[in-house]
Design a protein around this motif. Structure first.
Motif, short mmCIF file in Angstrom:
data_model
loop_
_atom_site.label_atom_id
_atom_site.label_comp_id
_atom_site.label_asym_id
_atom_site.label_seq_id
_atom_site.Cartn_x
_atom_site.Cartn_y
_atom_site.Cartn_z
N PRO A 1 11.40 6.13 -10.86
CA PRO A 1 11.04 5.52 -9.58
C PRO A 1 10.71 6.61 -8.55
N GLY A 2 9.80 6.30 -7.64
CA GLY A 2 9.31 7.30 -6.71
C GLY A 2 10.38 8.04 -5.92
N ARG A 3 11.34 7.31 -5.38
CA ARG A 3 12.38 7.94 -4.57
C ARG A 3 13.26 8.86 -5.40
N GLU A 4 13.58 8.44 -6.61
CA GLU A 4 14.39 9.28 -7.49
C GLU A 4 13.63 10.53 -7.90
N CYS A 5 12.36 10.37 -8.23
CA CYS A 5 11.52 11.50 -8.60
C CYS A 5 11.44 12.51 -7.45
N LYS A 6 11.19 12.02 -6.26
CA LYS A 6 11.09 12.89 -5.09
C LYS A 6 12.39 13.66 -4.83
N PHE B 1 2.50 12.20 -7.96
CA PHE B 1 2.38 13.33 -7.03
C PHE B 1 3.55 14.30 -7.17
N GLN B 2 4.76 13.77 -7.05
CA GLN B 2 5.94 14.64 -7.06
C GLN B 2 6.09 15.39 -8.38
N SER B 3 5.86 14.72 -9.50
CA SER B 3 6.06 15.35 -10.81
C SER B 3 5.00 16.39 -11.13
N SER B 4 3.91 16.42 -10.36
CA SER B 4 2.82 17.38 -10.60
C SER B 4 2.95 18.66 -9.78
N ARG B 5 3.93 18.72 -8.90
CA ARG B 5 4.04 19.84 -7.97
C ARG B 5 4.49 21.12 -8.68
N ILE B 6 3.92 22.23 -8.24
CA ILE B 6 4.32 23.56 -8.68
C ILE B 6 4.70 24.37 -7.45
N TYR B 7 5.91 24.94 -7.48
CA TYR B 7 6.43 25.68 -6.34
C TYR B 7 6.53 27.17 -6.68
N SER B 8 6.45 27.97 -5.64
CA SER B 8 6.55 29.42 -5.85
C SER B 8 7.26 30.08 -4.68
N GLU B 9 8.07 31.08 -5.02
CA GLU B 9 8.71 31.93 -4.02
C GLU B 9 8.91 33.29 -4.63
N GLY B 10 8.08 34.25 -4.21
CA GLY B 10 8.12 35.56 -4.84
C GLY B 10 7.70 35.46 -6.29
N ALA B 11 8.53 35.99 -7.19
CA ALA B 11 8.21 35.94 -8.62
C ALA B 11 8.68 34.64 -9.27
N LEU C 1 0.80 -1.22 0.00
CA LEU C 1 0.00 0.00 0.00
C LEU C 1 0.84 1.28 0.00
N SER C 2 2.15 1.14 0.05
CA SER C 2 3.02 2.31 0.01
C SER C 2 2.85 3.05 -1.31
N ALA C 3 2.86 4.38 -1.26
CA ALA C 3 2.74 5.20 -2.47
C ALA C 3 3.90 4.97 -3.42
N MET C 4 5.02 4.48 -2.90
CA MET C 4 6.17 4.15 -3.75
C MET C 4 5.89 2.92 -4.61
N VAL D 1 12.88 16.43 -7.57
CA VAL D 1 11.94 17.55 -7.37
C VAL D 1 12.37 18.39 -6.18
N LYS D 2 12.81 17.73 -5.12
CA LYS D 2 13.29 18.47 -3.94
C LYS D 2 14.49 19.33 -4.29
N GLU D 3 15.40 18.80 -5.06
CA GLU D 3 16.59 19.57 -5.47
C GLU D 3 16.20 20.76 -6.35
N ALA D 4 15.24 20.56 -7.25
CA ALA D 4 14.82 21.62 -8.16
C ALA D 4 14.06 22.73 -7.45
N SER D 5 13.35 22.38 -6.39
CA SER D 5 12.52 23.37 -5.69
C SER D 5 13.29 24.16 -4.64
N GLU D 6 14.43 23.65 -4.21
CA GLU D 6 15.35 24.37 -3.32
C GLU D 6 14.65 24.95 -2.09
N GLY D 7 13.83 24.16 -1.42
CA GLY D 7 13.18 24.61 -0.19
C GLY D 7 11.97 25.49 -0.38
N MET D 8 11.52 25.69 -1.62
CA MET D 8 10.32 26.48 -1.89
C MET D 8 9.07 25.70 -1.44
#
Length: 285
Positions: A112-117, A89-99, A69-72, A120-127
């Motif tokens: 694979p889920g872990r690689e995708c996550k 889920f991860q590939s659908s995320r849209i992040y925003s910070e200011g402009a 039942l894991s999302a992975m 995405v985390k690296e690309a969003s840089e804490g946004m």
């Protein structure tokens, strides 16, 4: 000592309740340590809620169903093909910070889920993610149902043919409460599973198949805003980053020594390796 969540299925909106339980924590990354935390959580919870049947949903679950039942691992259909709930889920995320805005990430959909996550985390840089785009649909994270998009993916995944066996095992098991010790996220597979069982019990599960009926079921407008004051009925809202609970926190009465004794008696055949049969139901079946 740690405070962990248990999600109980309900047959009325919002179809779950979150309960917090105090447990003695077993530190470390070994599978046995994670499973001891799980035992402590479940035993303490059931001292207060003896009528509930609880399942951990993660790869470290004591039961193989929890791993399935894991999302992975749970398959999810998309217009472009089959992936997992986590990758959808991860590939659908849209992040925003200011402009600045980044996402979604369609190139990551079939990773694979872990690689995708991780990517995405690296690309969003804490946004902070505020919106999701999936198969031509737009979802938000409304205050009254922050995990609305994640739940949509998870609930629909369980309704799809690829997951029929897992769905049937979940329902036949008559589980009514769920945990996921691994996550601190607002998007949680244990919550989604609790909602699924609640909707099935209420005879409303087919409402999740359609975008419009799903939003209506969870009292949300297409713009992500609440559809009237009833959207907040029985909803446990975040307050200063903590859920404002309806029920008192369950105290820790099943302590480390009790957990160790339980593990020695019931789980001695399990190993610390991620093996396909390293679950109680498979080693003892």
């Amino acid at each position: 000592m740690a405070e962990k969540s248990v999600f109980i299925s309900k047959t009325e909106y919002p179809f779950f309740e979150e309960v917090h339980v105090n447990i003695d924590w077993f530190g470390g990354f070994a599978m046995s340590q994670k499973r001891k935390c799980q035992i402590g959580l479940h035993q303490n919870f059931q001292m207060a809620y003896p009528d509930e049947k609880v399942l951990e949903i993660s790869s470290s679950s004591l039961m193989s169903l929890g791993m399935k039942l894991s999302a992975m691992n749970l398959s999810k259909r998309t217009k472009k093909g089959l992936t997992t709930v986590e990758s959808a889920f991860q590939s659908s995320r849209i992040y925003s910070e200011g402009a600045k805005t980044v996402g979604p990430f369609p190139d990551y959909l079939f990773l694979p889920g872990r690689e995708c996550k991780k990517l995405v985390k690296e690309a969003s840089e804490g946004m902070h993610s505020y919106k999701y785009e999936f198969d031509g649909m737009t979802f938000y994270a409304p205050v009254h149902h922050i995990s609305q998009f994640y739940d949509f993916l998870y609930l629909n995944a369980l309704m799809e043919p690829e997951n029929k066996a897992v769905r049937e095992q979940l329902l036949q098991g008559e589980f009514t409460a769920f945990t996921d010790l691994a996550t601190k996220s607002l998007n949680c597979q244990a919550r989604s599973a609790a909602i699924f069982v609640g909707l099935v019990s209420a005879g409303l599960i087919d409402e999740v198949r359609d975008y419009v009926s799903y939003l209506k079921l969870f009292r949300t407008q297409a713009n992500g805003k609440a559809d009237g004051s009833q959207a907040y009925e029985h909803v446990q809202l975040l307050y200063k980053d903590k859920v404002k609970l309806f029920s008192p926190i369950v105290p820790c009465r099943f302590h480390k020594a009790d957990v160790e004794a339980y593990y020695a008696e019931h789980c001695s055949m399990l190993t610390n390796h991620k093996e396909e049969d390293n679950y109680l139901d498979l080693r003892c079946g």
